[in-house]
Design a protein around this motif. Structure first.
Motif, PDB file in Angstrom:
ATOM      1  N   UNK A   1       8.296   3.452  16.158  1.00  0.00           N
ATOM      2  CA  UNK A   1       7.472   3.695  17.351  1.00  0.00           C
ATOM      3  C   UNK A   1       5.990   3.576  16.980  1.00  0.00           C
ATOM      4  N   UNK A   2       5.158   3.218  17.954  1.00  0.00           N
ATOM      5  CA  UNK A   2       3.728   3.111  17.665  1.00  0.00           C
ATOM      6  C   UNK A   2       3.167   4.440  17.151  1.00  0.00           C
ATOM      7  N   UNK A   3       2.131   4.354  16.359  1.00  0.00           N
ATOM      8  CA  UNK A   3       1.435   5.509  15.761  1.00  0.00           C
ATOM      9  C   UNK A   3       2.291   6.314  14.791  1.00  0.00           C
ATOM     10  N   UNK A   4       3.457   5.781  14.427  1.00  0.00           N
ATOM     11  CA  UNK A   4       4.261   6.502  13.443  1.00  0.00           C
ATOM     12  C   UNK A   4       3.712   6.238  12.046  1.00  0.00           C
ATOM     13  N   UNK A   5       3.919   7.219  11.201  1.00  0.00           N
ATOM     14  CA  UNK A   5       3.602   7.042   9.784  1.00  0.00           C
ATOM     15  C   UNK A   5       4.881   7.275   8.992  1.00  0.00           C
TER      16      UNK A   5
END
Lengths: 646, 308
Positions: free
Chosen positions: A548-552
């Motif tokens: 998912x976007x903004x995942x680290x």
């Protein structure tokens, strides 16, 4: 290292001569009378230490000189580490095996480090204007540096290689890449391969090429015993609610070994496994099974560790997902339920999902009637499948829209009961607008497009789909009726939606009987769920994963990485990777070492013949080093003379 | 008795050259006979010292009539008495003095031993003194003064006895106790005179020079001839060797190529320390290497005296 005249090494016994002379000289010094011996004693008090040091240095130099001359006379030679040492300008493809078996230690150093050193040595031997390409043979095979004259770039790439990885071996593919990278080269073409050529690589012959010289450098001829954890799965303990049973399959030498389950260095459980002598798998290792029972705290993952010292440490630990929610949670809305599963609309789909491999958590599903479809239950769902659902209540349609917008996945499969017009009205945001169904010619089949598995199933009827702008056609018709969209997918909000123009059962097609049905269903559902939830899965080393976007991602070594364009592919190291949302662990996935890599049984490099390969197998050259020993002996004598003159 | 014991320490040629020298004591000495040295007493010489009031019994020829004319007082003139010098010559006979250098065995009689050189030096000094009418006596010492010490005398037969005592060889293994010997010398020296010591001073105890100061305090003029062999001063060997002392010191192995510089530094420090200690005590110090002719050492002694 070897010696041409080993008998000359007996000359090294002459090293006793300077030692004896030294001792005799100490004993045979002349005696002199001196009235001022007290003054001499005071003088020597300062210089005695200097004298002792000088004497020892002299002895060392003399002994070293004798040794050096004896060694030089015995004709010492070193096996050249360079495959091609003729100083010719060439185009060379260096194939470096960075699979997990290359992480084993030989004489305290990992084979991969040895291979990198050899590759650098090979680069040093190249004359200017030579070209080099670098190919890595850990799965998947990669062309890291295309053919270039910038040797520094290759050196940088070698220096940047991690010293271990959990990759499998893709030696054949790497050789193909190497061969391809040399095509068109005007200079002599050469390929040098640094690998352990383990039996699991199954490399029996070289690619059929002409005009390429091959050099295969086998780095590890021996087969050390190597224990390994081959599988580890967590499942609810049927005897005790709240507890987990972790089933472990391992290979280990005979005896008792400790097995631990740890999470962030906290031991959650521990057992001992006794390995009985049985079928010997590799050198002195035998298969065994064990079960560790743990009552885990609310953590998503753990690591099973075999406490043992062996050649390869990477496979002595294995990540395991503990939370049952690691499974993909799917809600099947059965538009045409039937008491017989064979005639139920989602009967085939349910069987396929049950057969999905569980090593990545599997796919958990629940079947509901359209009437029982409760929007509130969607919080616990990753993907909703509407299978031949005739109509939805307006609030259900609205819930589905919000569910997809917030990242959920939706698969709409048509059927006899679906009225396209109603469907278009209720779900106008579908990636394809369904029209009337039509019959297809008899020889029409299904064909996958892109990454989906190959399908081989006939189809007799489809709902005509008009894909929206930007939507992807994943499956289409082929054969008698070419190119009609069957499966169309696109994004909506943060989620993904797909429309299937045929039912999920065998009513309009033979898709459920196709070998590709199960992989298609599994991958399609995971693809649809990718945006809503980070995967909790078991991956192969080097595999890429969509996040998912903004995942680290926090790697097993503790470093935090940011996915590039929503994908994370820095998965070479084995262990548990945690997907972070801020400081919270959103989910986990495990990169597992391939079981085959734990078998270190050496294979034999394929023979290079002068046939169609037109190549030569490199021989390990003898590089004489006796001049260096004579030089050392001479320097020792010079030093001895200088020291004596002081 | 060895050859050295019977041989006279004073070569005629050396005696001839020594006879050309003349020694005057630096301080006043007390002798029985008149001589050429200053005495603390007044007597019949030409050197005026002071006036004194006339007392009955004084010789009228000593009245200073010119002073009577100026002062109207009877005063007599007093003159310095010149007397004979009494010298004690002490030779170190410890084992370390019986060393003739590293080549002594090769050279045989040609080797110059330190005790022989010291004996020659003292004999020449005695001959010089006797030639000018002074008295000389003495003998040897090691851990103490030898019992056969010869009192000072000036007759030729006395000189022969002195030579015989100086010519006696050093005792093997005898150690040096310079302080003890000098303290005994202080008791034996008697009236003010000259005490000349020939020694290698290889007794490095701190109190060794204290008796010198006592001798000086009692009015003696003390002369120290520091006798060292040239080989001791320069250590002209190479390589490693085991060195043994002559007075019971523990043996020592050393490589002279390595330690020479440090040794020479130690020797220089030893000589400087001896010179400084003698100066502090008020004694006169002369380095007398064995390869330097004794008459040159005596000339240095006499020359210094003259400069003063």
């Amino acid at each position: 290292m070897g010696f041409t005249l080993p008998l000359a090494l007996l000359g090294a016994l002459a090293v006793a001569a300077p030692i004896l002379i030294h001792l005799l000289r100490q004993r045979d010094v002349p005696t002199r009378s001196l009235p001022t011996v007290a003054l001499l004693r005071r003088a020597t008090a300062e210089s005695r230490r200097k004298l002792r040091l000088r004497d020892r240095l002299l002895l060392l130099l003399r002994a070293l000189a004798v040794l050096a001359f004896a060694l030089g006379a015995s004709g010492p030679w070193l096996a050249s580490s360079r495959a091609f040492d003729d100083g010719r300008r060439a185009s060379i493809a260096i194939v470096l095996d960075d699979s997990m078996s290359m992480a084993r230690r030989e004489s305290g150093e990992r084979l991969l480090a040895t291979a990198i050193a050899r590759a650098n040595d090979q680069l040093d031997a190249l004359p200017p204007d030579s070209e080099v390409a670098l190919v890595l043979a850990g799965a998947p095979a990669r062309l890291v540096v295309p053919r270039t004259r910038e040797l520094a770039r290759v050196r940088r790439a070698l220096a940047a290689l991690p010293d271990t990885s959990a990759r499998g071996t893709a030696l054949s593919e790497a050789l193909e890449l190497a061969r391809a990278s040399l095509s068109g080269a005007a200079q002599p073409r050469r390929v040098v391969v640094f690998s352990d050529f383990a039996a699991h690589a199954r490399l029996t012959e070289l690619p059929p090429t002409r005009g390429i010289e091959w050099a295969l450098e086998a780095l590890a001829p021996a087969a050390p015993a190597n224990a390994a954890i081959l599988e580890a799965h967590a499942a609810p303990d049927p005897t005790t609610p709240g507890r987990l049973s972790i089933e472990v399959v391992l290979r280990a030498p005979e005896g008792r070994h400790a097995l631990e389950v740890v999470h962030d260095d906290v031991v959650l459980g521990r057992t001992e496994v006794g390995v009985e002598p049985g079928v010997e798998v590799a050198a002195l290792v035998h298969p065994a099974r064990a079960t560790v029972h743990v009552t885990p705290p609310p953590v998503p993952d753990a690591t099973v560790r075999l406490v043992i010292e062996d050649a390869l440490d990477l496979d002595d630990a294995r990540g395991v997902l503990l939370r049952p929610s690691a499974a993909l949670r799917t809600l099947l809305v059965d538009g045409e339920p039937h008491p017989s599963r064979d005639r139920d609309e989602v009967g085939f789909l349910a069987r396929a999902l049950e057969a999905t491999p569980h090593d990545d958590g599997g796919i958990a599903f629940r079947i509901v009637d359209p009437d029982a479809f409760a929007p509130s239950a969607l919080d616990e769902i990753d993907v909703v499948v509407l299978a031949n659902v005739a109509t939805l209540r307006p609030r259900d349609a609205e819930s589905l829209r919000r569910f997809v917008e917030q990242g959920g996945g939706l698969l709409v499969a048509v059927g006899e009961r679906v009225e396209p017009r109603v469907l278009r009205a209720q779900l106008p945001w579908l990636p394809a607008s369904p029209r009337a169904a039509r019959a297809l010619p008899e020889q029409t089949t299904l064909r996958s497009v892109g990454r989906l598995p190959t399908l081989d199933a006939r189809v007799s009827r489809v709902v005509v789909l008009e894909p929206a702008l930007g939507a992807d056609v994943l499956v289409e018709t082929a054969g008698a009726d070419e190119g009609a969209p069957v499966l169309v997918r696109s994004t909506f909000g943060e989620g993904r939606v797909a429309v299937l123009a045929i039912p999920v059962d065998d009513a309009w097609s033979e898709l459920p009987y196709s070998p590709g049905y199960l992989p298609l269903v599994s991958e399609l559902l995971r693809d649809l769920a990718a945006a809503r939830r980070a995967p909790s899965a078991m991956l192969s080393a080097g595999a890429s994963i969509e996040l998912a976007p903004q995942s680290l991602v926090r790697a097993p070594d503790g470093t935090v990485h940011e996915p590039v364009d929503g994908r994370f592919d820095d998965t070479a190291a084995p262990g548990v990777y945690r997907v972070l949302d801020g400081d919270d662990v959103k989910s986990s996935f495990v990169v597992a070492s391939p079981a085959s890599e734990s078998d270190l049984t050496p294979g034999s490099p394929p023979e290079v013949t002068a046939g169609d390969t037109n190549g030569t197998r490199s021989e390990r050259r003898r590089r004489p080093i006796d001049p260096w020993f004579f030089l050392l002996g001479g320097l020792c004598l010079l030093g001895e003379g200088w020291l004596r003159a002081r | 008795m060895t050859t050295e014991a019977t041989r006279s320490p004073l070569d005629p040629e050396v005696a001839r050259r020594a006879a050309a020298l003349s020694y005057r004591a630096r301080s006043a000495v007390e002798g029985l006979l008149s001589g050429m040295h200053r005495s603390p007493h007044r007597g019949p010489s030409v050197v005026f010292v002071e006036h004194r009031d006339y007392r009955p019994g004084d010789e009228p020829r000593l009245l200073d009539w010119r002073a009577f004319a100026r002062t109207d007082r009877h005063v007599v003139k007093r003159f310095e008495q010149e007397t004979q010098l009494r010298a004690w010559l002490l030779l170190d006979r410890s084992a370390s003095m019986a060393w003739g250098g590293f080549d002594a065995d090769t050279l045989g009689d040609e080797a110059i031993r330190k005790d022989a050189h010291g004996a020659t030096l003292l004999a020449a000094f005695a001959y010089l003194l006797l030639r000018q009418g002074d008295a000389a006596g003495g003998g040897g010492f090691d851990v103490a003064l030898h019992d056969d010490l010869l009192p000072p005398g000036s007759r030729p037969a006395h000189f022969e006895q002195l030579l015989a005592r100086l010519a006696r060889p050093a005792a093997a293994e005898a150690r040096t106790d310079l302080a003890q010997s000098l303290r005994a010398g202080v008791e034996r020296a008697g009236r003010r005179g000259v005490v000349a010591i020939a020694s290698d001073l290889l007794d490095r105890r701190t109190e060794v020079f204290a008796p010198l100061a006592q001798l000086v305090a009692r009015g003696h003029e003390v002369i120290v001839f520091h006798v060292l062999h040239r080989d001791e001063l320069e250590l002209p060997l190479r390589g490693a060797a085991r060195f043994v002392g002559l007075e019971g010191e523990a043996p020592l192995e050393a490589d002279l190529d390595v330690v020479r510089e440090d040794y020479l530094r130690e020797v220089r420090a030893f000589v400087d320390e001896a010179r400084q200690s003698c100066a502090t005590a008020g004694a006169r110090y002369l380095l007398a290497p064995t390869d330097v002719p004794v008459e040159r050492t005596l000339a240095e002694l006499v020359g210094r005296r003259r400069r003063r």
